[in-house]
Write a protein that holds these residues in place. Structure first.
Motif, PDB file in Angstrom:
ATOM      1  N   GLY A  38      18.165  10.987 -31.531  1.00 51.29           N
ATOM      2  CA  GLY A  38      17.293  10.585 -30.445  1.00 51.29           C
ATOM      3  C   GLY A  38      17.375  11.399 -29.173  1.00 51.29           C
ATOM      4  N   ILE A  39      17.838  12.621 -29.231  1.00 52.78           N
ATOM      5  CA  ILE A  39      17.897  13.426 -28.014  1.00 52.78           C
ATOM      6  C   ILE A  39      16.600  14.216 -27.866  1.00 52.78           C
ATOM      7  CG2 ILE A  39      20.409  13.622 -28.015  1.00 52.78           C
ATOM      8  CD1 ILE A  39      20.075  16.460 -29.114  1.00 52.78           C
ATOM      9  N   ASN A  40      16.261  14.530 -26.641  1.00 55.23           N
ATOM     10  CA  ASN A  40      15.096  15.357 -26.386  1.00 55.23           C
ATOM     11  C   ASN A  40      15.430  16.810 -26.688  1.00 55.23           C
ATOM     12  OD1 ASN A  40      13.324  13.324 -25.498  1.00 55.23           O
ATOM     13  ND2 ASN A  40      14.261  13.346 -23.477  1.00 55.23           N
ATOM     14  N   LEU A  41      14.475  17.506 -27.271  1.00 57.06           N
ATOM     15  CA  LEU A  41      14.628  18.929 -27.564  1.00 57.06           C
ATOM     16  C   LEU A  41      13.608  19.695 -26.732  1.00 57.06           C
ATOM     17  CD1 LEU A  41      14.845  18.769 -31.458  1.00 57.06           C
ATOM     18  CD2 LEU A  41      16.729  19.033 -29.854  1.00 57.06           C
ATOM     19  N   PHE A  42      14.091  20.617 -25.940  1.00 57.92           N
ATOM     20  CA  PHE A  42      13.221  21.402 -25.081  1.00 57.92           C
ATOM     21  C   PHE A  42      12.890  22.731 -25.759  1.00 57.92           C
ATOM     22  CE2 PHE A  42      15.413  18.464 -22.373  1.00 57.92           C
ATOM     23  CZ  PHE A  42      14.404  18.001 -21.548  1.00 57.92           C
ATOM     24  N   ALA A  43      11.659  23.184 -25.592  1.00 57.69           N
ATOM     25  CA  ALA A  43      11.188  24.416 -26.222  1.00 57.69           C
ATOM     26  C   ALA A  43      11.332  25.577 -25.251  1.00 57.69           C
ATOM     27  CB  ALA A  43       9.725  24.252 -26.627  1.00 57.69           C
ATOM     28  N   LEU A  44      12.087  26.586 -25.671  1.00 60.63           N
ATOM     29  CA  LEU A  44      12.250  27.797 -24.876  1.00 60.63           C
ATOM     30  C   LEU A  44      11.861  28.985 -25.738  1.00 60.63           C
ATOM     31  CD1 LEU A  44      15.731  27.009 -23.304  1.00 60.63           C
ATOM     32  CD2 LEU A  44      13.487  26.690 -22.253  1.00 60.63           C
ATOM     33  N   GLY A  45      10.892  29.760 -25.284  1.00 60.45           N
ATOM     34  CA  GLY A  45      10.457  30.931 -26.024  1.00 60.45           C
ATOM     35  C   GLY A  45       9.162  30.690 -26.762  1.00 60.45           C
ATOM     36  N   ILE A  46       8.625  31.787 -27.309  1.00 64.97           N
ATOM     37  CA  ILE A  46       7.333  31.706 -27.996  1.00 64.97           C
ATOM     38  C   ILE A  46       7.461  30.897 -29.286  1.00 64.97           C
ATOM     39  CG2 ILE A  46       6.452  33.845 -26.991  1.00 64.97           C
ATOM     40  CD1 ILE A  46       7.094  35.233 -29.651  1.00 64.97           C
ATOM     41  N   THR A  47       6.427  30.181 -29.606  1.00 58.22           N
ATOM     42  CA  THR A  47       6.243  29.329 -30.793  1.00 58.22           C
ATOM     43  C   THR A  47       7.263  28.209 -30.926  1.00 58.22           C
ATOM     44  OG1 THR A  47       7.525  30.613 -32.419  1.00 58.22           O
ATOM     45  CG2 THR A  47       5.212  31.278 -32.064  1.00 58.22           C
ATOM     46  N   ASN A  59       4.936  25.856 -28.000  1.00 59.88           N
ATOM     47  CA  ASN A  59       4.615  26.906 -27.044  1.00 59.88           C
ATOM     48  C   ASN A  59       3.662  27.924 -27.642  1.00 59.88           C
ATOM     49  OD1 ASN A  59       6.139  25.770 -25.039  1.00 59.88           O
ATOM     50  ND2 ASN A  59       7.894  27.120 -25.318  1.00 59.88           N
ATOM     51  N   VAL A  60       3.063  28.723 -26.756  1.00 56.69           N
ATOM     52  CA  VAL A  60       2.117  29.761 -27.160  1.00 56.69           C
ATOM     53  C   VAL A  60       2.779  30.749 -28.110  1.00 56.69           C
ATOM     54  CG1 VAL A  60       0.679  29.543 -25.102  1.00 56.69           C
ATOM     55  CG2 VAL A  60       2.653  31.101 -25.082  1.00 56.69           C
ATOM     56  N   LYS A  61       1.934  31.557 -28.767  1.00 55.66           N
ATOM     57  CA  LYS A  61       2.413  32.385 -29.874  1.00 55.66           C
ATOM     58  C   LYS A  61       2.821  33.809 -29.504  1.00 55.66           C
ATOM     59  CE  LYS A  61      -0.301  29.858 -33.258  1.00 55.66           C
ATOM     60  NZ  LYS A  61      -1.284  29.956 -34.333  1.00 55.66           N
ATOM     61  N   THR A  62       2.399  34.303 -28.357  1.00 55.61           N
ATOM     62  CA  THR A  62       2.745  35.684 -28.016  1.00 55.61           C
ATOM     63  C   THR A  62       3.566  35.743 -26.739  1.00 55.61           C
ATOM     64  OG1 THR A  62       0.806  36.170 -26.650  1.00 55.61           O
ATOM     65  CG2 THR A  62       0.578  36.491 -29.047  1.00 55.61           C
ATOM     66  N   LEU A  63       4.357  36.788 -26.632  1.00 54.18           N
ATOM     67  CA  LEU A  63       5.197  36.989 -25.455  1.00 54.18           C
ATOM     68  C   LEU A  63       4.359  37.177 -24.201  1.00 54.18           C
ATOM     69  CD1 LEU A  63       8.217  36.924 -25.138  1.00 54.18           C
ATOM     70  CD2 LEU A  63       8.281  39.387 -25.474  1.00 54.18           C
ATOM     71  N   LYS A  64       3.242  37.894 -24.323  1.00 55.38           N
ATOM     72  CA  LYS A  64       2.370  38.118 -23.175  1.00 55.38           C
ATOM     73  C   LYS A  64       1.835  36.793 -22.639  1.00 55.38           C
ATOM     74  CE  LYS A  64      -1.811  40.516 -21.587  1.00 55.38           C
ATOM     75  NZ  LYS A  64      -1.754  39.800 -20.365  1.00 55.38           N
ATOM     76  N   GLU A  65       1.294  35.942 -23.525  1.00 53.21           N
ATOM     77  CA  GLU A  65       0.797  34.631 -23.099  1.00 53.21           C
ATOM     78  C   GLU A  65       1.905  33.823 -22.438  1.00 53.21           C
ATOM     79  OE1 GLU A  65      -2.215  32.737 -26.205  1.00 53.21           O
ATOM     80  OE2 GLU A  65      -0.472  33.656 -27.189  1.00 53.21           O
ATOM     81  N   PRO A  76       4.186  26.876 -20.862  1.00 51.14           N
ATOM     82  CA  PRO A  76       3.545  27.732 -21.866  1.00 51.14           C
ATOM     83  C   PRO A  76       3.186  26.984 -23.154  1.00 51.14           C
ATOM     84  CG  PRO A  76       5.893  28.069 -21.917  1.00 51.14           C
ATOM     85  CD  PRO A  76       5.625  27.097 -20.789  1.00 51.14           C
ATOM     86  N   ILE A  77       2.572  25.832 -23.001  1.00 49.72           N
ATOM     87  CA  ILE A  77       2.277  24.977 -24.146  1.00 49.72           C
ATOM     88  C   ILE A  77       0.949  25.384 -24.778  1.00 49.72           C
ATOM     89  CG2 ILE A  77       1.787  22.618 -24.895  1.00 49.72           C
ATOM     90  CD1 ILE A  77       3.653  21.715 -22.586  1.00 49.72           C
ATOM     91  N   TYR A  78       1.000  25.593 -26.085  1.00 49.64           N
ATOM     92  CA  TYR A  78      -0.185  25.951 -26.871  1.00 49.64           C
ATOM     93  C   TYR A  78      -0.899  24.692 -27.356  1.00 49.64           C
ATOM     94  CZ  TYR A  78      -2.611  27.348 -31.173  1.00 49.64           C
ATOM     95  OH  TYR A  78      -3.530  27.515 -32.174  1.00 49.64           O
ATOM     96  N   ARG A  79      -0.113  23.738 -27.883  1.00 47.60           N
ATOM     97  CA  ARG A  79      -0.686  22.499 -28.398  1.00 47.60           C
ATOM     98  C   ARG A  79       0.385  21.412 -28.397  1.00 47.60           C
ATOM     99  NH1 ARG A  79      -1.305  23.922 -34.816  1.00 47.60           N
ATOM    100  NH2 ARG A  79       0.800  24.735 -35.061  1.00 47.60           N
ATOM    101  N   GLY A  80      -0.092  20.175 -28.510  1.00 46.33           N
ATOM    102  CA  GLY A  80       0.843  19.066 -28.537  1.00 46.33           C
ATOM    103  C   GLY A  80       0.210  17.824 -29.116  1.00 46.33           C
TER     104      GLY A  80
END
Length: 178
Positions: A38-47, A59-65, A76-80
């Protein structure tokens, strides 16, 4: 020797994952097995994918984005997706089966204020053939996965995944995993 903890994962008998499995405290999320439930997981980095309470975000798929959005002070969220109450109940049931190889119905009923057999009627009906194959034991109080069933735990848990079962209705059993 090693202990099978599920879904192609093995651990030494004195490993914290084996101990957690034996104690009934093993947890699984989309990244694998853990001793921290039950811990929260944070997203760091692409995808990368975050799991925060009742939401999942990728997160988004490319480093530039990624860097462009960070530079704009934006996430940098792509979808959720925000989980429904049904998704949360089913995640709990699936996680328990995959981690403990047994599910006590009254625990789910008390936690979510539902009647397990009514709520999961279709899933239970779909488990009957797996019981006939010796993979699960369906009892009034609980569902238990047999030793043979442990090797196919993903297939057993899939019976509780409403979204997946909706897509798989016309496909042969086990077509995606075996």
């Amino acid at each position: 020797g090693y202990t099978y903890i599920g879904m192609d994962h093995f651990a030494k008998p004195d490993d914290e994952l084996t101990i957690a499995m034996e104690n009934g405290t093993l947890y699984r999320n989309f990244q694998g097995y853990s001793t921290h439930a039950g811990i929260n997981l944070f997203a760091l980095g692409i995808t990368s994918i975050a799991m925060l309470s009742d939401t999942y975000m990728q997160n988004v798929k490319t480093l530039k984005e990624y860097y462009d959005l960070i530079d704009q002070d934006k996430l940098p969220i792509y979808r959720g997706i925000i989980l429904t109450q049904d998704d949360i109940i089913r995640r709990d049931v699936i996680t328990n089966l995959m981690c403990n190889f047994r599910l006590k119905k009254d625990r789910v009923e008390k936690k979510f204020n539902i009647n397990f057999d009514s709520y999961f009627r279709e899933a239970l009906d779909n488990l009957v053939s797996l019981q006939e194959d010796g993979l699960v034991e369906l009892e009034d109080e609980q569902i238990s996965v047999t030793n043979a069933g442990r090797l196919l735990i993903r297939n057993i848990a899939m019976k509780f995944d409403f979204h997946l079962m909706k897509k798989e209705k016309d496909k042969p059993q086990f077509s995606r995993t075996v």
